[in-house]
Enzyme design. Structure first.
Site, PDB file in Angstrom:
ATOM      1  N   SER A   1       0.859  -1.192   0.000  1.00  0.00           N
ATOM      2  CA  SER A   1       0.000   0.000   0.000  1.00  0.00           C
ATOM      3  C   SER A   1       0.893   1.238   0.000  1.00  0.00           C
ATOM      4  O   SER A   1       2.101   1.141   0.257  1.00  0.00           O
ATOM      5  CB  SER A   1      -0.847  -0.022   1.272  1.00  0.00           C
ATOM      6  OG  SER A   1      -1.381   1.236   1.563  1.00  0.00           O
TER       7      SER A   1
ATOM      8  N   TYR B   1      -3.173  -0.733   9.970  1.00  0.00           N
ATOM      9  CA  TYR B   1      -3.085  -1.018   8.528  1.00  0.00           C
ATOM     10  C   TYR B   1      -1.676  -0.675   8.040  1.00  0.00           C
ATOM     11  O   TYR B   1      -1.026  -1.477   7.347  1.00  0.00           O
ATOM     12  CB  TYR B   1      -4.150  -0.201   7.784  1.00  0.00           C
ATOM     13  CG  TYR B   1      -4.195  -0.420   6.299  1.00  0.00           C
ATOM     14  CD1 TYR B   1      -4.846  -1.531   5.765  1.00  0.00           C
ATOM     15  CD2 TYR B   1      -3.589   0.473   5.418  1.00  0.00           C
ATOM     16  CE1 TYR B   1      -4.895  -1.734   4.394  1.00  0.00           C
ATOM     17  CE2 TYR B   1      -3.636   0.278   4.049  1.00  0.00           C
ATOM     18  CZ  TYR B   1      -4.292  -0.823   3.541  1.00  0.00           C
ATOM     19  OH  TYR B   1      -4.327  -1.027   2.185  1.00  0.00           O
TER      20      TYR B   1
HETATM   21  P1  NDP Z   1     -11.708  -5.119  -1.414  1.00  0.00           P
HETATM   22  O1  NDP Z   1     -12.385  -4.880  -0.109  1.00  0.00           O
HETATM   23  O2  NDP Z   1     -12.449  -4.905  -2.668  1.00  0.00           O
HETATM   24  O3  NDP Z   1     -11.080  -6.555  -1.442  1.00  0.00           O
HETATM   25  C1  NDP Z   1     -10.537  -7.181  -0.318  1.00  0.00           C
HETATM   26  C2  NDP Z   1     -10.526  -8.650  -0.609  1.00  0.00           C
HETATM   27  O4  NDP Z   1      -9.911  -9.348   0.468  1.00  0.00           O
HETATM   28  C3  NDP Z   1     -11.928  -9.202  -0.767  1.00  0.00           C
HETATM   29  O5  NDP Z   1     -11.958  -9.912  -1.962  1.00  0.00           O
HETATM   30  C4  NDP Z   1     -12.120 -10.095   0.447  1.00  0.00           C
HETATM   31  O6  NDP Z   1     -12.864 -11.259   0.129  1.00  0.00           O
HETATM   32  C5  NDP Z   1     -10.690 -10.479   0.778  1.00  0.00           C
HETATM   33  N1  NDP Z   1     -10.545 -10.789   2.192  1.00  0.00           N
HETATM   34  C6  NDP Z   1     -10.516  -9.941   3.240  1.00  0.00           C
HETATM   35  N2  NDP Z   1     -10.383 -10.609   4.391  1.00  0.00           N
HETATM   36  C7  NDP Z   1     -10.324 -11.926   4.061  1.00  0.00           C
HETATM   37  C8  NDP Z   1     -10.192 -13.122   4.814  1.00  0.00           C
HETATM   38  N3  NDP Z   1     -10.072 -13.117   6.152  1.00  0.00           N
HETATM   39  N4  NDP Z   1     -10.176 -14.301   4.152  1.00  0.00           N
HETATM   40  C9  NDP Z   1     -10.291 -14.334   2.802  1.00  0.00           C
HETATM   41  N5  NDP Z   1     -10.419 -13.235   2.029  1.00  0.00           N
HETATM   42  C10 NDP Z   1     -10.437 -12.047   2.663  1.00  0.00           C
HETATM   43  O7  NDP Z   1     -10.410  -4.188  -1.351  1.00  0.00           O
HETATM   44  P2  NDP Z   1      -9.219  -3.923  -2.376  1.00  0.00           P
HETATM   45  O8  NDP Z   1      -9.400  -4.659  -3.631  1.00  0.00           O
HETATM   46  O9  NDP Z   1      -9.059  -2.465  -2.394  1.00  0.00           O
HETATM   47  O10 NDP Z   1      -8.003  -4.528  -1.546  1.00  0.00           O
HETATM   48  C11 NDP Z   1      -7.151  -5.537  -2.030  1.00  0.00           C
HETATM   49  C12 NDP Z   1      -5.768  -5.337  -1.455  1.00  0.00           C
HETATM   50  O11 NDP Z   1      -5.231  -4.115  -1.943  1.00  0.00           O
HETATM   51  C13 NDP Z   1      -5.745  -5.233   0.070  1.00  0.00           C
HETATM   52  O12 NDP Z   1      -4.612  -5.895   0.568  1.00  0.00           O
HETATM   53  C14 NDP Z   1      -5.630  -3.743   0.304  1.00  0.00           C
HETATM   54  O13 NDP Z   1      -5.044  -3.443   1.530  1.00  0.00           O
HETATM   55  C15 NDP Z   1      -4.756  -3.338  -0.868  1.00  0.00           C
HETATM   56  N6  NDP Z   1      -4.785  -1.931  -1.201  1.00  0.00           N
HETATM   57  C16 NDP Z   1      -5.921  -1.318  -1.639  1.00  0.00           C
HETATM   58  C17 NDP Z   1      -5.903   0.019  -1.970  1.00  0.00           C
HETATM   59  C18 NDP Z   1      -7.101   0.751  -2.500  1.00  0.00           C
HETATM   60  O14 NDP Z   1      -7.014   1.981  -2.676  1.00  0.00           O
HETATM   61  N7  NDP Z   1      -8.216   0.097  -2.776  1.00  0.00           N
HETATM   62  C19 NDP Z   1      -4.683   0.821  -1.850  1.00  0.00           C
HETATM   63  C20 NDP Z   1      -3.562   0.073  -1.368  1.00  0.00           C
HETATM   64  C21 NDP Z   1      -3.612  -1.243  -1.067  1.00  0.00           C
HETATM   65  P3  NDP Z   1     -14.305 -11.534   0.829  1.00  0.00           P
HETATM   66  O15 NDP Z   1     -15.167 -10.372   0.438  1.00  0.00           O
HETATM   67  O16 NDP Z   1     -14.728 -12.832   0.252  1.00  0.00           O
HETATM   68  O17 NDP Z   1     -14.017 -11.580   2.306  1.00  0.00           O
END
Ligand code: NDP
Length: 251
Positions: free
Chosen positions: A142, A155
């Site tokens: 991130s 985070y």
């Molecule tokens: P979303 O909330 O769209 O996606 C998060 C994903 O993580 C979901 O698909 C969710 O699946 C999965 N997830 C969360 N907890 C669990 C768990 N315990 N077990 C299995 N799956 C899990 O967010 P983003 O796409 O934005 O985030 C993806 C990554 O990118 C993260 O690591 C985030 O920190 C990082 N990121 C995002 C940024 C942004 O601006 N969006 C910026 C920088 C980094 P389910 O719904 O099935 O639980």
């Protein structure tokens, strides 16, 4: 050089947001994609999209914060697709609280999902990659792998840890021809950032004004860098962290 034909990829959180953007890109380049998540409806939708576009995908339900669940998930993927060539540790979550307001449970929930899960998946999949003397691991960090953040300190701590863990694995596993790299997304429109945009519109506006590219990213913006890091084009690239952020982090 960028071909992923017949390569088995496992993408945690591949059922939505950034993970789904990467999953679609990998499928377009020929990978057989294991979509890992908890929400079955989202998983089904992401799987269907890839199959409808002519790709190969299957979803696997897993809680990435549970070691037992991770072990079972990897076995299921192995039974379905064979051993894993490309691992993307993308699943993540956040809790918006100042450092002094975070409970031990808050701390554990974010660290387990964002950082401990990266170790669980990487350390198990390593054994398969070591045997083949080949593998690609991509960890999603991130902007807060670089910057501190008063409002999301746990985070930021977890994402800083992702970068240091990436470097450590890259050194440890270079001799086995396993490359381990991170991608550091900037501000990307997904479920994770929806709440921020809705609840703090002025802060979100401030963020937008600070992005030299002039816009927030979308999940597909991450696919190209992930394909590069998953393919043989990056065989001599390891331990690095690549910002994909419209120049946010260099301003
Ligand atoms: P979303 O909330 O769209 O996606 C998060 C994903 O993580 C979901 O698909 C969710 O699946 C999965 N997830 C969360 N907890 C669990 C768990 N315990 N077990 C299995 N799956 C899990 O967010 P983003 O796409 O934005 O985030 C993806 C990554 O990118 C993260 O690591 C985030 O920190 C990082 N990121 C995002 C940024 C942004 O601006 N969006 C910026 C920088 C980094 P389910 O719904 O099935 O639980």
């Amino acid at each position: 050089m960028f071909d992923l034909k017949d390569k088995v990829s496992l993408i945690t959180g591949g059922n939505g947001g950034i993970g789904e953007g990467i999953a679609n890109g990998f499928a377009d380049f020929g990978s057989r994609v294991a979509i890992v998540g908890r929400d079955e409806a989202k998983c089904k939708k992401a799987q269907e999209k890839i199959i409808n576009n002519g790709g190969e995908a299957k979803y696997f339900l897993c809680d990435v914060a549970s070691y037992e669940s991770v072990k079972d998930c990897i076995s299921e993927v192995n039974n379905e697709f064979g051993s894993i060539d490309i691992l993307v540790n993308n699943a993540g979550t956040t809790i918006r609280k100042a450092p002094h307001d975070l409970s031990p449970a808050d701390w554990k929930a974010v660290m387990d999902t964002n950082l401990t899960s990266v170790h669980y998946f990487s350390s198990i999949v390593f054994n398969q990659m070591k045997k083949k003397k080949s593998g690609k691991i991509i960890n999603i960090g991130s902007m807060f792998s670089i910057f501190g953040a008063a409002h999301v300190p746990v985070y930021a701590a977890s994402k800083g840890g992702v970068v240091q863990y990436t470097k450590s694995c890259a050194i440890a596993w270079a001799e086995f021809n396993i490359q381990v790299n991170s991608i550091l997304p900037g501000y990307i429109t997904t479920n994770l950032t929806d709440g921020f945009r809705k609840n703090f519109p002025e802060d979100a506006e401030l963020v937008t004004s600070r992005i030299p590219a002039g816009r927030w990213g979308v999940p597909s913006d991450l696919a190209g860098t992930a394909i590069f890091l998953a393919s043989s084009a990056s065989d001599y690239v390891t331990g690095t962290s690549i910002p994909v952020d419209g120049a946010y982090s260099i301003r």
